[in-house]
Design a protein around this motif. Structure first.
Motif, short mmCIF file in Angstrom:
data_model
loop_
_atom_site.label_atom_id
_atom_site.label_comp_id
_atom_site.label_asym_id
_atom_site.label_seq_id
_atom_site.Cartn_x
_atom_site.Cartn_y
_atom_site.Cartn_z
N PHE A 90 0.85 -1.19 0.00
CA PHE A 90 0.00 0.00 0.00
C PHE A 90 0.88 1.23 0.00
N SER A 91 0.66 2.09 -1.00
CA SER A 91 1.46 3.31 -1.10
C SER A 91 0.55 4.45 -1.54
N GLN A 92 1.11 5.62 -1.58
CA GLN A 92 0.37 6.79 -2.04
C GLN A 92 1.39 7.85 -2.41
N ALA A 93 1.63 7.98 -3.72
CA ALA A 93 2.73 8.81 -4.20
C ALA A 93 2.62 10.27 -3.76
N SER A 134 6.74 6.01 0.08
CA SER A 134 5.97 4.77 0.01
C SER A 134 6.06 4.16 -1.39
N GLU A 135 6.29 4.99 -2.40
CA GLU A 135 6.46 4.49 -3.77
C GLU A 135 7.75 3.68 -3.90
N GLN A 136 8.77 4.11 -3.14
CA GLN A 136 10.04 3.37 -3.12
C GLN A 136 9.82 1.97 -2.57
N VAL A 137 8.98 1.88 -1.55
CA VAL A 137 8.69 0.58 -0.95
C VAL A 137 7.98 -0.32 -1.96
N ARG A 138 7.03 0.26 -2.69
CA ARG A 138 6.32 -0.51 -3.71
C ARG A 138 7.33 -1.05 -4.75
N ASN A 146 -3.40 1.57 -3.87
CA ASN A 146 -3.30 2.97 -3.48
C ASN A 146 -4.07 3.15 -2.17
N PHE A 147 -3.39 3.71 -1.18
CA PHE A 147 -3.96 3.81 0.17
C PHE A 147 -5.25 4.64 0.17
N VAL A 148 -5.36 5.60 -0.75
CA VAL A 148 -6.54 6.47 -0.77
C VAL A 148 -7.64 5.89 -1.66
N LEU A 149 -7.25 5.40 -2.85
CA LEU A 149 -8.25 4.95 -3.82
C LEU A 149 -8.79 3.55 -3.53
#
Lengths: 142, 53
Positions: free
Chosen positions: A28-31, A37-41, A60-63
């Motif tokens: 789960f990330s959110q650019a 968090s994108e790096q983790v993905r 996506n954490f929001v969507l």
């Protein structure tokens, strides 16, 4: 440019030779809110590319609210380490760097084996718990 | 949980040394615990028996 060096990738290839059952990694990330968090993905996607028994689902954490709720994701970056058919409730939060990268690899191997390594006595006692218990382990990369 | 990115959680749970484990919001300890002690902590947090089998 890959985040993982060739050395690390080849070490992981050896580690993942011990995989038993497939493992699903939900990231789960959110650019916008959290570029890290994108790096983790990306890291988890690179990791999963090493062995075909590892699969990644990126959310996506929001969507992707439904998935966030069904997997009980509290914050980002988050990685849920799950078995083929079973979710053991393992969630890793934050950057899996330094010592925490080893934690991620160990979690993957444990889930793949479907075995925590606990004794029969401990398992029997845990079966008797009157309600679920949430364990949180806080660490730093060093 | 890698706590560097979550200063509010570090504050909430008073994380000053690591690894720190919080069991069910009520029981906490720093460092490693042998399996029998960890079980005891979990049982205590669940409100069940604290006797180790």
């Amino acid at each position: 440019m890959p985040l993982m060096t060739d050395d690390v990738a080849s070490q992981l290839k050896e580690e993942f030779a011990r995989l038993v059952e497939p493992v699903r990694l939900a990231v789960f990330s959110q650019a916008l809110a959290d570029p890290e968090s994108e790096q983790v993905r990306r890291l988890v996607e690179e990791l999963a590319a090493i062995d075909p028994r590892l699969t990644v689902e990126s959310y996506n954490f929001v969507l992707d609210k439904e998935k966030v709720e069904s997997l009980g994701i509290a914050r980002i970056p988050a990685i849920a380490v799950m078995g083929k058919d079973k979710d053991y409730g393992i969630r890793l939060y934050g950057l899996p760097s330094g010592y925490e990268f080893g934690t991620l690899v160990e979690a993957i191997l444990d889930v793949s084996r479907g075995d925590s390594g606990l004794s029969d006595e401990t398992r029997a006692a845990l079966m008797e718990l009157p309600r679920p218990v949430h364990l949180q382990v806080f660490s730093t990369p060093t | 949980m890698e706590v560097t990115g979550y200063p509010e959680l570090a504050q909430k749970y008073g994380v000053s040394s690591v690894p720190k484990t919080v069991v069910g919001e009520t029981v906490e300890f720093v460092g490693a615990a042998p399996e029998s002690l960890l079980l005891k902590h979990v049982q205590q947090a669940a409100g069940g028996s604290t006797l180790v089998v």
